[in-house]
Motif scaffolding. Sequence first.
Motif, short mmCIF file in Angstrom:
data_model
loop_
_atom_site.label_atom_id
_atom_site.label_comp_id
_atom_site.label_asym_id
_atom_site.label_seq_id
_atom_site.Cartn_x
_atom_site.Cartn_y
_atom_site.Cartn_z
N GLU A 159 -24.64 -23.26 27.18
CA GLU A 159 -25.52 -24.16 26.08
C GLU A 159 -25.49 -23.57 24.91
O GLU A 159 -25.59 -24.35 23.69
CB GLU A 159 -26.93 -24.23 26.35
N LEU A 160 -24.96 -22.34 24.60
CA LEU A 160 -24.83 -21.75 23.05
C LEU A 160 -23.34 -21.66 22.56
O LEU A 160 -23.09 -20.94 21.48
CB LEU A 160 -25.77 -20.37 23.06
N TYR A 210 -32.28 -20.30 26.29
CA TYR A 210 -31.89 -20.79 24.78
C TYR A 210 -31.10 -22.04 24.60
O TYR A 210 -30.02 -21.94 25.42
CB TYR A 210 -31.49 -19.74 23.79
N ARG A 211 -31.26 -22.92 23.84
CA ARG A 211 -30.46 -24.01 23.61
C ARG A 211 -30.26 -23.98 22.07
O ARG A 211 -31.13 -23.76 21.28
CB ARG A 211 -31.02 -25.33 24.09
N PRO A 212 -29.52 -24.85 21.54
CA PRO A 212 -29.29 -24.89 20.13
C PRO A 212 -30.76 -25.85 19.58
O PRO A 212 -31.09 -26.44 20.28
CB PRO A 212 -28.13 -26.27 19.95
N VAL A 213 -31.13 -25.42 18.40
CA VAL A 213 -32.33 -26.11 17.77
C VAL A 213 -32.33 -27.57 17.85
O VAL A 213 -31.18 -27.95 17.12
CB VAL A 213 -32.84 -25.36 16.66
N GLY A 214 -33.01 -28.26 18.30
CA GLY A 214 -33.00 -29.85 18.19
C GLY A 214 -33.55 -30.27 16.82
O GLY A 214 -34.60 -29.66 16.40
N THR A 215 -33.28 -31.23 16.20
CA THR A 215 -33.95 -31.77 14.99
C THR A 215 -35.57 -32.15 15.37
O THR A 215 -36.43 -31.97 14.30
CB THR A 215 -33.37 -33.24 14.47
N GLU A 216 -35.76 -32.40 16.63
CA GLU A 216 -37.06 -32.93 16.85
C GLU A 216 -38.14 -31.58 16.97
O GLU A 216 -39.03 -31.81 17.16
CB GLU A 216 -37.29 -33.76 18.19
N GLU A 217 -37.40 -30.32 16.95
CA GLU A 217 -38.12 -29.06 17.26
C GLU A 217 -38.52 -28.82 15.83
O GLU A 217 -39.44 -27.81 15.93
CB GLU A 217 -37.46 -28.10 17.85
#
Length: 227
Positions: free
Chosen positions: A111-112, A75-82
């Motif tokens: 990453e979190l 898991y990573r932070p949610v990106g605006t492109e997602e």
Amino acid sequence: MIPEQAELERLYAYPEGGKPWIRTNFVSTLDGAAYDESGKSGSLGGEVDTRVFSLLRSLADVIIVGAGTARTEGYRPVGTEEVDADLRARLGLAPVPPIAVVSRRLDIPDELRDQLLITTTDAPGLDALREDMDVLAFGEGVIDWSAVLAELASRGLTRVLCEGGPTLHGTLVAQDLVDDLCLTIAPVLAAGSAPRIAHGPEAVTHHMRRSHVLDADGVLLTRWLRS
Ligand SMILES: NC(=O)c1ccc[n+]([C@@H]2O[C@H](COP(=O)([O-])OP(=O)(O)OC[C@H]3O[C@@H](n4cnc5c(N)ncnc54)[C@H](OP(=O)(O)O)[C@@H]3O)[C@@H](O)[C@H]2O)c1
């Protein structure tokens, strides 16, 4: 057949009213496995499940995930492109939903480290994490979910999306906190020892009613609401 995007948005809309609403999103094989022999679940439902996964993220204020899933699925932070920026703007939501990792051991992926953490007040090493993470620590020994949900609501985070995994889901089901289950049933038999989508020491029965069932070429997209 999968409906047009506008109809999908209607089918998966959160209720109006601003009260906390816990939605869980899972994919399962025909024989009930929560993941295949790869140990992951992402590829089970194919493209259509990925589309719904993304829509559900786009509709949420916050995404809750167990540390096991965060570690296994990278898991990573949610990106605006997602997410669907237009949809979020229309609904008055922040550009992206934060990830809230649930953990007691606090083995949090790097990453979190700038996201939210849901844990207990006595989790080992908690103070060190407070510098980086936005910590919601409630309950001693076990997480006090009423307090967690109240804290999220006080921040305006009422559209809750839980992406698993089965252990976290087991707790939420046992405590009758699940309002809404979005379940994709993949046309796959798996056998093996993978758990069901909710498991834990406590067996309970909570009745759900069907909201919709869509057949996308054999991949079933279903939504179930608390009865
Ligand atoms: N089929 C699907 O749709 C789906 C969805 C998500 C995940 N998965 C799969 O499920 C597998 C992971 O399963 P899992 O059951 O281990 O996942 P999980 O519930 O994400 O992770 C378990 C860990 O999360 C933390 N946790 C969960 N509930 C907690 C609670 N009530 N209080 C405190 N900590 C809690 C603990 O972390 P600490 O150990 O850090 O204390 C626990 O060890 C992966 O293979 C993943 O791919 C499938």
